[in-house]
Design a protein around this motif. Structure first.
Motif, PDB file in Angstrom:
ATOM      1  N   TRP A   1      -3.341   9.489   6.367  1.00  0.00           N
ATOM      2  CA  TRP A   1      -2.046   9.927   5.837  1.00  0.00           C
ATOM      3  C   TRP A   1      -2.205  10.297   4.379  1.00  0.00           C
ATOM      4  CZ3 TRP A   1       1.331   7.366   2.230  1.00  0.00           C
ATOM      5  CH2 TRP A   1       2.604   7.930   2.128  1.00  0.00           C
ATOM      6  N   ASN A   2      -1.571  11.409   3.995  1.00  0.00           N
ATOM      7  CA  ASN A   2      -1.614  11.884   2.615  1.00  0.00           C
ATOM      8  C   ASN A   2      -0.298  11.536   1.931  1.00  0.00           C
ATOM      9  OD1 ASN A   2      -1.144  13.925   0.359  1.00  0.00           O
ATOM     10  ND2 ASN A   2      -3.265  14.367   0.885  1.00  0.00           N
ATOM     11  N   GLU A   3      -0.367  10.734   0.871  1.00  0.00           N
ATOM     12  CA  GLU A   3       0.863  10.265   0.233  1.00  0.00           C
ATOM     13  C   GLU A   3       1.590  11.358  -0.547  1.00  0.00           C
ATOM     14  OE1 GLU A   3       0.491   7.662  -3.319  1.00  0.00           O
ATOM     15  OE2 GLU A   3      -1.641   7.617  -2.792  1.00  0.00           O
ATOM     16  N   ALA A   4       0.893  12.440  -0.923  1.00  0.00           N
ATOM     17  CA  ALA A   4       1.541  13.530  -1.666  1.00  0.00           C
ATOM     18  C   ALA A   4       2.278  14.478  -0.727  1.00  0.00           C
ATOM     19  CB  ALA A   4       0.504  14.295  -2.484  1.00  0.00           C
ATOM     20  N   THR A   5       1.694  14.764   0.430  1.00  0.00           N
ATOM     21  CA  THR A   5       2.281  15.734   1.352  1.00  0.00           C
ATOM     22  C   THR A   5       2.972  15.093   2.548  1.00  0.00           C
ATOM     23  OG1 THR A   5       0.259  15.937   2.669  1.00  0.00           O
ATOM     24  CG2 THR A   5       0.456  17.354   0.728  1.00  0.00           C
ATOM     25  N   ALA A   6       2.784  13.766   2.730  1.00  0.00           N
ATOM     26  CA  ALA A   6       3.300  13.028   3.894  1.00  0.00           C
ATOM     27  C   ALA A   6       2.705  13.541   5.202  1.00  0.00           C
ATOM     28  CB  ALA A   6       4.818  13.072   3.944  1.00  0.00           C
ATOM     29  N   GLU A   7       1.529  14.157   5.137  1.00  0.00           N
ATOM     30  CA  GLU A   7       0.865  14.718   6.319  1.00  0.00           C
ATOM     31  C   GLU A   7      -0.016  13.668   6.987  1.00  0.00           C
ATOM     32  OE1 GLU A   7      -2.395  18.264   7.368  1.00  0.00           O
ATOM     33  OE2 GLU A   7      -2.022  17.654   5.298  1.00  0.00           O
ATOM     34  N   PHE A   8       0.034  13.626   8.316  1.00  0.00           N
ATOM     35  CA  PHE A   8      -0.883  12.820   9.117  1.00  0.00           C
ATOM     36  C   PHE A   8      -1.948  13.741   9.720  1.00  0.00           C
ATOM     37  CE2 PHE A   8       2.936  10.133   9.313  1.00  0.00           C
ATOM     38  CZ  PHE A   8       2.409   8.867   9.128  1.00  0.00           C
TER      39      PHE A   8
ATOM     40  N   TRP B   1      -5.436  10.201   0.113  1.00  0.00           N
ATOM     41  CA  TRP B   1      -5.517   9.993   1.559  1.00  0.00           C
ATOM     42  C   TRP B   1      -5.764   8.521   1.856  1.00  0.00           C
ATOM     43  CZ3 TRP B   1      -4.377  13.392   5.335  1.00  0.00           C
ATOM     44  CH2 TRP B   1      -4.314  14.753   5.002  1.00  0.00           C
ATOM     45  N   HIS B   2      -5.169   8.041   2.958  1.00  0.00           N
ATOM     46  CA  HIS B   2      -5.272   6.623   3.307  1.00  0.00           C
ATOM     47  C   HIS B   2      -5.485   6.463   4.810  1.00  0.00           C
ATOM     48  CE1 HIS B   2      -3.711   5.679  -0.709  1.00  0.00           C
ATOM     49  NE2 HIS B   2      -2.856   6.665  -0.498  1.00  0.00           N
ATOM     50  N   VAL B   3      -6.313   5.492   5.171  1.00  0.00           N
ATOM     51  CA  VAL B   3      -6.480   5.138   6.579  1.00  0.00           C
ATOM     52  C   VAL B   3      -5.278   4.304   7.003  1.00  0.00           C
ATOM     53  CG1 VAL B   3      -7.834   3.809   8.246  1.00  0.00           C
ATOM     54  CG2 VAL B   3      -8.997   5.219   6.533  1.00  0.00           C
ATOM     55  N   VAL B   4      -4.532   4.774   7.985  1.00  0.00           N
ATOM     56  CA  VAL B   4      -3.422   4.018   8.548  1.00  0.00           C
ATOM     57  C   VAL B   4      -3.855   3.331   9.836  1.00  0.00           C
ATOM     58  CG1 VAL B   4      -1.087   4.163   9.509  1.00  0.00           C
ATOM     59  CG2 VAL B   4      -1.698   5.512   7.490  1.00  0.00           C
ATOM     60  N   CYS B   5      -4.524   4.063  10.721  1.00  0.00           N
ATOM     61  CA  CYS B   5      -4.948   3.511  12.012  1.00  0.00           C
ATOM     62  C   CYS B   5      -6.447   3.701  12.205  1.00  0.00           C
ATOM     63  CB  CYS B   5      -4.224   4.192  13.180  1.00  0.00           C
ATOM     64  SG  CYS B   5      -2.436   4.018  13.167  1.00  0.00           S
ATOM     65  N   ASP B   6      -7.102   2.651  12.657  1.00  0.00           N
ATOM     66  CA  ASP B   6      -8.500   2.667  13.058  1.00  0.00           C
ATOM     67  C   ASP B   6      -8.513   2.403  14.559  1.00  0.00           C
ATOM     68  OD1 ASP B   6     -11.186   2.201  13.589  1.00  0.00           O
ATOM     69  OD2 ASP B   6     -11.482   0.754  11.969  1.00  0.00           O
ATOM     70  N   MET B   7      -8.939   3.409  15.342  1.00  0.00           N
ATOM     71  CA  MET B   7      -8.845   3.328  16.791  1.00  0.00           C
ATOM     72  C   MET B   7     -10.221   3.488  17.437  1.00  0.00           C
ATOM     73  SD  MET B   7      -5.540   5.854  17.309  1.00  0.00           S
ATOM     74  CE  MET B   7      -5.274   5.321  19.007  1.00  0.00           C
TER      75      MET B   7
ATOM     76  N   ARG C   1       0.858  -1.161   0.000  1.00  0.00           N
ATOM     77  CA  ARG C   1       0.000   0.000   0.000  1.00  0.00           C
ATOM     78  C   ARG C   1       0.907   1.226   0.000  1.00  0.00           C
ATOM     79  NH1 ARG C   1      -2.788  -3.559  -1.028  1.00  0.00           N
ATOM     80  NH2 ARG C   1      -4.780  -4.227  -0.139  1.00  0.00           N
ATOM     81  N   PRO C   2       0.422   2.389  -0.384  1.00  0.00           N
ATOM     82  CA  PRO C   2       1.301   3.560  -0.336  1.00  0.00           C
ATOM     83  C   PRO C   2       1.948   3.764   1.032  1.00  0.00           C
ATOM     84  CG  PRO C   2      -0.664   4.076  -1.584  1.00  0.00           C
ATOM     85  CD  PRO C   2      -0.882   2.702  -0.993  1.00  0.00           C
ATOM     86  N   TRP C   3       1.270   3.329   2.095  1.00  0.00           N
ATOM     87  CA  TRP C   3       1.792   3.543   3.452  1.00  0.00           C
ATOM     88  C   TRP C   3       2.428   2.300   4.069  1.00  0.00           C
ATOM     89  CZ3 TRP C   3      -0.289   0.712   7.530  1.00  0.00           C
ATOM     90  CH2 TRP C   3      -1.490   0.031   7.270  1.00  0.00           C
TER      91      TRP C   3
END
Length: 251
Positions: free
Chosen positions: A116-123, A149-155, A56-58
């Protein structure tokens, strides 16, 4: 080239999740392309077992599925396990913000996502719409991510209760690729506890350490569900940026 399936639907599914035998000499262009891809999902079969490969991108994940085969196969090695956060670890201040939100919701359960945004590396932290929240039940809606944008953590929290994955969590996580976390004991004087697992390929894999940077304000517990491979297996990967250093008990 021999067709793997004569049914178009079956052929499309096999193409979406390909299986590559590892050559004993030289390289496999298909396997190399999968391992270097931005997003992909497939299997490698070697003389020393089978490997799930998820990209995945992340995330870059190579997780063993089976031990070495008893039969002799003229194949090469599947390689070392790997669990790398391509996005890097999540800034610790995001975890602090989520814990504040969870405590403010007491005695009810609450939820949050780390995107997380793969273009800006922003969380960023996303607090979802809650349809129902009680001290023992939570119904919430996952985010509809914009492109990039991608879901990294589901809390989600268990309020004052223990941190564990329920049967409902297992069903929700079965077909997702994400880090799933449950935080419990939010009002305990000794601090909260957090259960974590990596969901990928229908498996729940042990997380070798907290996905958040810095000292964790939560003690990390083992997931209640059976995990494979064990943490020590993934931790052997020299390429992993998500290593097996012990999480600080509490800050």
């Amino acid at each position: 080239m021999t067709m793997l399936a004569d049914d178009p639907t079956a052929a499309a599914l096999l193409a979406a999740v390909p299986c590559y035998p590892v050559p004993s000499m030289g390289r496999s262009p298909g396997l190399d392309a999968l391992r270097s891809s931005r997003a992909g999902h497939g299997l490698a079969v070697g003389a020393d077992g089978a490997m799930l490969i998820v990209r995945r991108p992340w995330l870059a994940l190579d997780a063993p599925l089976a031990p070495p085969f008893a039969a002799h196969l003229p194949y090469g090695s599947i390689g070392e396990p790997r669990a790398e956060l391509r996005c890097g670890r999540v800034p610790g201040e995001h975890l602090a913000a989520v814990l504040d939100h969870f405590r403010a919701a007491l005695p009810n359960e609450a939820a949050a996502f780390i995107l997380w945004n793969e273009a800006t590396a922003e969380f960023v932290v996303h607090f979802p719409q809650i349809d129902e929240a009680t001290p023992t039940r939570l119904v919430y809606r996952p985010p509809a991510c914009e492109p990039g944008w991608h879901v990294v953590c589901d809390m989600h929290s268990h309020g004052r209760g223990p941190a564990y994955f329920s049967a409902t969590d297992d069903a929700d996580d079965a077909h997702a690729t994400k880090i799933s976390l449950v935080v419990g004991r939010l009002d305990h004087p000794a601090g909260p506890v957090m259960a974590a697992r990596l969901c990928a390929g229908g498996m729940f894999l042990a997380v070798p350490r907290s996905p958040f940077s810095g000292d964790s304000p939560c003690s990390l517990t083992s997931p209640s569900a059976t995990s494979f491979p064990p943490p020590s297996t993934i931790a052997r990967s020299a390429s992993s940026s998500w290593d097996a250093v012990e999480t600080a008990p509490r800050c």
